[in-house]
Write a protein that holds these residues in place. Structure first.
Motif, PDB file in Angstrom:
ATOM      1  N   UNK A   1       0.839  -1.213   0.000  1.00  0.00           N
ATOM      2  CA  UNK A   1       0.000   0.000   0.000  1.00  0.00           C
ATOM      3  C   UNK A   1       0.868   1.255   0.000  1.00  0.00           C
ATOM      4  N   UNK A   2       1.869   1.301   0.859  1.00  0.00           N
ATOM      5  CA  UNK A   2       2.726   2.481   0.951  1.00  0.00           C
ATOM      6  C   UNK A   2       3.559   2.670  -0.308  1.00  0.00           C
ATOM      7  N   UNK A   3       3.938   1.580  -0.952  1.00  0.00           N
ATOM      8  CA  UNK A   3       4.705   1.688  -2.184  1.00  0.00           C
ATOM      9  C   UNK A   3       3.840   2.130  -3.358  1.00  0.00           C
ATOM     10  N   UNK A   4       2.609   1.648  -3.417  1.00  0.00           N
ATOM     11  CA  UNK A   4       1.763   1.967  -4.570  1.00  0.00           C
ATOM     12  C   UNK A   4       0.951   3.246  -4.378  1.00  0.00           C
ATOM     13  N   UNK A   5       0.691   3.654  -3.149  1.00  0.00           N
ATOM     14  CA  UNK A   5      -0.068   4.877  -2.884  1.00  0.00           C
ATOM     15  C   UNK A   5       0.543   5.640  -1.706  1.00  0.00           C
TER      16      UNK A   5
END
Length: 75
Positions: free
Chosen positions: A20-24
């Motif tokens: 999640x943190x990498x993609x958004x």
């Protein structure tokens, strides 16, 4: 004005994958324990954030309509 979403991460379910943190990164951050949390409680509706929730391997991300509480993901 567009839809607003309320974000929540179930920290009891989160396995710290970081997807999640990498993609958004505008919506999710990892804390020092590598647990995810929303940057803000409410955000503008976003396909990127929805995709991040959908890629969470344990479905720890909950998205609701901010105004009504209706579920967006998981539905």
């Amino acid at each position: 004005m567009g839809d607003r979403w309320r974000l929540e991460v179930d920290r009891g379910v989160c396995i710290s994958s970081g997807f999640c943190a990498n993609s958004a990164p505008e919506a999710f951050r990892l804390d020092t324990a590598r647990q995810s949390h929303p940057v803000d409680d409410e955000i503008d509706a976003s396909e990127v954030v929805l995709a991040a929730a959908e890629t969470c391997p344990v479905e720890a991300i909950l998205i609701q309509m901010a105004e009504t509480g209706d579920p967006v993901f998981p539905d």
